[in-house]
Design an enzyme around this catalytic site. Structure first.
Site, short mmCIF file in Angstrom:
data_model
loop_
_atom_site.label_atom_id
_atom_site.label_comp_id
_atom_site.label_asym_id
_atom_site.label_seq_id
_atom_site.Cartn_x
_atom_site.Cartn_y
_atom_site.Cartn_z
N ILE A 1 -15.61 61.77 -9.81
CA ILE A 1 -14.33 61.82 -9.10
C ILE A 1 -13.55 63.11 -9.35
O ILE A 1 -12.54 63.35 -8.70
CB ILE A 1 -13.45 60.59 -9.41
CG1 ILE A 1 -13.08 60.53 -10.89
CG2 ILE A 1 -14.14 59.31 -8.95
CD1 ILE A 1 -12.05 59.44 -11.21
N TYR B 1 -9.42 58.78 -18.69
CA TYR B 1 -9.64 59.28 -20.05
C TYR B 1 -8.71 58.45 -20.94
O TYR B 1 -7.50 58.59 -20.87
CB TYR B 1 -9.28 60.76 -20.13
CG TYR B 1 -9.69 61.43 -21.42
CD1 TYR B 1 -9.07 61.12 -22.62
CD2 TYR B 1 -10.69 62.38 -21.45
CE1 TYR B 1 -9.43 61.73 -23.81
CE2 TYR B 1 -11.08 63.01 -22.64
CZ TYR B 1 -10.45 62.68 -23.81
OH TYR B 1 -10.81 63.27 -24.99
N LEU C 1 -12.42 47.05 -17.08
CA LEU C 1 -11.88 46.49 -15.85
C LEU C 1 -12.91 46.51 -14.73
O LEU C 1 -13.04 45.54 -13.97
CB LEU C 1 -10.62 47.26 -15.44
CG LEU C 1 -9.85 46.72 -14.24
CD1 LEU C 1 -9.40 45.28 -14.48
CD2 LEU C 1 -8.64 47.61 -13.95
N TYR D 1 -2.24 61.69 -23.58
CA TYR D 1 -2.74 60.57 -22.77
C TYR D 1 -1.66 60.06 -21.81
O TYR D 1 -1.87 59.99 -20.60
CB TYR D 1 -3.24 59.44 -23.66
CG TYR D 1 -3.54 58.17 -22.90
CD1 TYR D 1 -4.56 58.10 -21.96
CD2 TYR D 1 -2.76 57.01 -23.10
CE1 TYR D 1 -4.83 56.94 -21.24
CE2 TYR D 1 -3.03 55.84 -22.40
CZ TYR D 1 -4.05 55.81 -21.47
OH TYR D 1 -4.30 54.66 -20.77
#
Length: 287
Positions: free
Chosen positions: A37, A61, A12, A126
């Protein structure tokens, strides 16, 4: 206006680089080498020193299987780092545009497209850590737009389309699951929507959670068949199979089609059909 894009070397982020070249705004593209970050102080300093008013967070992740054995780091990158971004942009009176996932709905068993207000029920690390990221943003209380997406692919990095282009061109036969249904998302299409929201300041007064994928519905098997067809890989015999033929530590969503009514109506956008976007991507890859 200064806009910070994190995770800019991903699918992206790379699409955002291309689209933002003609922007009237100033974009700061960073990945971990330029900005970690997970370091709250570094994030705060970057936002303050550059007077950043919009953060587009493309960092995450995303290795679904590996996350099961790497829970701590997945939580740090998908939740704690998101909190860092939220705190920094709130202090500078800006807005955070954050990318989340259909995997927050992993345990929901229905056959209707998921709306934004449907209760989250992730089945793996996730999805859970991505949900924690969403919750961190809401807890901090910064201005925000959260966009959940699914089955992301592009010309960049590793993704399902590029993997299947390789396999269908080199294998005589391939088995692909047909009992997991969703919608592919061309990263360029999502980047275009994000750019439109930022460039035209459509985010003003429109805080909240939104869903975006391409239009239509398919299984991974259907997806693979179209990839092979558009690429001209007609010699590979692609067969449907059940998910249990490919054991995994993660229970993946069996039906994760996203309802996109809200994002279309709020921002006045139209969304391309998934096969049309797939064809564009493959044409670009073939050059």
């Amino acid at each position: 206006m200064n806009i910070l894009v994190t995770g800019a070397n991903g699918q992206l982020g790379n699409e955002m680089r291309i689209i933002a070249k003609d922007s009237r705004d100033h974009y700061l593209f960073t990945d971990v080498a330029e900005l970690d970050i997970t370091n709250a102080e570094a994030v705060s300093r970057m936002v303050h020193d550059n007077d950043v008013k919009v953060i587009v967070n493309c960092a995450a992740y995303t290795n679904v299987d590996k996350a099961e054995d790497d829970k701590d780091f997945a939580e740090i990158l998908n939740a704690k780092a998101v909190e860092n971004l939220a705190l920094a942009i709130k202090a500078n009176d800006g807005i955070l545009i954050h990318i989340s996932t259909d995997y927050v709905f992993g345990g929901n068993h229905n056959n209707t497209p998921c709306k934004e207000n449907e209760p989250a029920n992730p089945t793996g690390v996730y999805g859970l850590t991505k949900l924690h990221g969403e919750q961190a943003i809401e807890r901090v209380g910064c201005r925000h737009i959260i966009i959940r997406t699914a089955w992301l692919y592009s010309e960049f990095g590793k993704n399902f389309v590029k993997t299947m282009l390789n396999l269908t061109s080199t294998k005589p036969q391939l088995k692909v699951v047909f009992d997991q249904v969703g919608t592919p998302t061309y990263a360029y299409d999502l980047a275009t929507v994000i750019f439109d929201i930022v460039e035209n300041r459509k985010y003003e007064g429109n805080d909240g959670i939104y869903h975006f994928s391409n239009e239509g519905v398919c299984s991974w098997f259907d997806f693979t068949k179209m990839i092979a067809e558009y690429a001209g890989n007609c010699k590979c015999d692609i067969q449907p199979c059940h998910s249990n033929e490919f054991p995994s530590k993660v229970i993946r969503p069996s039906f994760s089609v996203l309802d996109k009514t809200k994002i279309k109506e709020t921002f006045g956008i139209t969304i391309p059909y998934w096969t049309d976007s797939l064809k564009k991507c493959i044409n670009n890859l073939n050059g």
